[in-house]
Design a protein around this motif. Structure first.
Motif, PDB file in Angstrom:
ATOM      1  N   HIS A  88       0.680  -1.180  -0.016  1.00  0.00           N
ATOM      2  CA  HIS A  88       0.000   0.018   0.038  1.00  0.00           C
ATOM      3  C   HIS A  88       0.815   1.151   0.147  1.00  0.00           C
ATOM      4  N   ILE A  89       0.845   1.845  -0.908  1.00  0.00           N
ATOM      5  CA  ILE A  89       1.541   3.136  -1.406  1.00  0.00           C
ATOM      6  C   ILE A  89       0.638   4.406  -1.140  1.00  0.00           C
ATOM      7  N   LEU A 120       4.579   3.633   3.239  1.00  0.00           N
ATOM      8  CA  LEU A 120       4.494   2.321   2.669  1.00  0.00           C
ATOM      9  C   LEU A 120       3.978   1.501   3.799  1.00  0.00           C
ATOM     10  N   ASN A 121       2.805   0.951   3.311  1.00  0.00           N
ATOM     11  CA  ASN A 121       1.907   0.096   4.244  1.00  0.00           C
ATOM     12  C   ASN A 121       1.561   0.663   5.624  1.00  0.00           C
ATOM     13  N   GLU A 153      -6.807   3.939   2.567  1.00  0.00           N
ATOM     14  CA  GLU A 153      -7.543   2.951   3.380  1.00  0.00           C
ATOM     15  C   GLU A 153      -6.608   1.756   3.639  1.00  0.00           C
ATOM     16  N   GLY A 154      -5.251   2.013   3.480  1.00  0.00           N
ATOM     17  CA  GLY A 154      -4.445   0.713   3.612  1.00  0.00           C
ATOM     18  C   GLY A 154      -4.304   0.289   5.064  1.00  0.00           C
ATOM     19  N   GLU A 155      -3.946  -0.740   5.070  1.00  0.00           N
ATOM     20  CA  GLU A 155      -3.845  -1.424   6.507  1.00  0.00           C
ATOM     21  C   GLU A 155      -2.914  -0.485   7.385  1.00  0.00           C
ATOM     22  N   ASN A 156      -3.390  -0.415   8.748  1.00  0.00           N
ATOM     23  CA  ASN A 156      -2.676   0.632   9.514  1.00  0.00           C
ATOM     24  C   ASN A 156      -2.693   2.105   9.120  1.00  0.00           C
ATOM     25  N   SER A 157      -3.090   2.506   8.034  1.00  0.00           N
ATOM     26  CA  SER A 157      -3.036   3.768   7.765  1.00  0.00           C
ATOM     27  C   SER A 157      -3.769   4.734   8.664  1.00  0.00           C
ATOM     28  N   SER A 158      -3.077   5.833   9.203  1.00  0.00           N
ATOM     29  CA  SER A 158      -3.413   6.475  10.087  1.00  0.00           C
ATOM     30  C   SER A 158      -4.348   7.867   9.421  1.00  0.00           C
TER      31      SER A 158
END
Ligand code: C5P
Length: 265
Positions: free
Chosen positions: A69-70, A98-99, A144-149
């Motif tokens: 996820h970029i 990155l992720n 909305e990537g994983e862990n994206s804040s």
């Protein structure tokens, strides 16, 4: 397509990224740094001990590019950059994730720059990134990537257009862009710009002196690999406006580009 698309291509240190950022800020456009995406994939590959130059690793790296996820997020400064301001204006800054991990600084290291040509000449990686770039150019954000804040409300609100810079934006990524600009400057001028940048970066900590000739040599090496690679080489699109910035300041370049956009819009 309803966003105005501005494509800016050119060799390393031609001034395209600073100019693109300032133009985006003044025009209220979103800014997309396509080179940052190649840098992120290079970083992801090196972290997994995959070699950008090894044919054996090429398909693993493509998979990595497709599944990572970029996320790029440009922070535009609230005070507008004006000509009359005496203090040096700070440029809009692009945060790169990155992720979900902030890799903004890590992707600018020499280690990444050294290894990037192997990634940039992998046709499958290019295809994956070009698709992501086209989505961004059409205002589709995969935030909305994983862990994206991330929160959507930190993004530029309803931009009027986008400006993307890179090597193949006008030729491959956005062949129907509303305006294409190809920025050049002599290798010497570009090496001086890069040299000054590097000097500024290391002003606080005492590090070995930078060798100007080495900077020039590295730049010419990267030019060569960008111009000569088989797939999507650095090339002026037939319908791109050529802008030689050898004798122009960043502000003059931005003014020129804005003038051209306003003529086309
Ligand atoms: O723009 P930047 O110098 O960060 O780009 C790093 C490298 O990524 C370039 O030297 C080039 O090899 C590659 N690149 C590319 N296509 C783009 C943008 C960058 O191949 N559209």
């Amino acid at each position: 397509k309803n966003l105005f698309q501005l494509a800016i291509d050119g060799p390393a240190a031609s001034g395209k990224s600073s100019t693109a950022r300032i133009a985006a800020q003044r025009l209220k456009f979103e800014y997309i740094d396509s080179g940052a995406m190649y840098r992120v994939v290079t970083l992801a590959a090196l972290r997994q001990n995959l070699s950008p130059l090894s044919l054996d690793d090429a398909s693993k790296i493509t998979y990595l590019a497709a599944t990572s996820h970029i996320f790029l997020h440009t922070i535009f400064n609230p005070p507008p950059i004006s000509h009359t301001s005496s203090s040096k204006p700070s440029l809009p800054q692009t945060l790169v994730y990155l992720n979900g991990e902030d890799v903004t600084h890590e992707i600018r290291s020499q280690e990444i720059t050294k290894n990037i040509s192997g990634i940039a000449s992998n046709p499958d990686v290019r295809q994956v990134l070009v698709e992501k770039q086209r989505a961004l150019a059409n205002g589709i954000y995969d935030y909305e990537g994983e862990n994206s804040s991330f929160k959507l409300d930190t993004l530029r609100k309803s931009p009027k257009g986008i400006v993307m810079d890179g090597r193949d934006v006008g030729t491959v990524v956005l062949p129907n862009a509303d305006l294409k600009i190809f920025v050049t400057a002599s290798a010497r001028v570009r090496a001086i710009r890069r040299y000054k940048e590097l000097q500024q970066q290391q002003s606080t900590i005492k590090k070995p002196l930078i060798d100007f000739n080495k900077v020039l040599e590295d730049l010419e090496k990267r030019d060569k690999s960008d111009y000569e690679r088989k797939i999507s080489p650095l090339k002026k699109a037939d319908d791109a406006v050529l802008l030689d910035t050898s004798d122009m300041s960043v502000m003059e370049q931005a003014d020129k580009i804005i003038e051209l956009v306003l003529k086309r819009a």
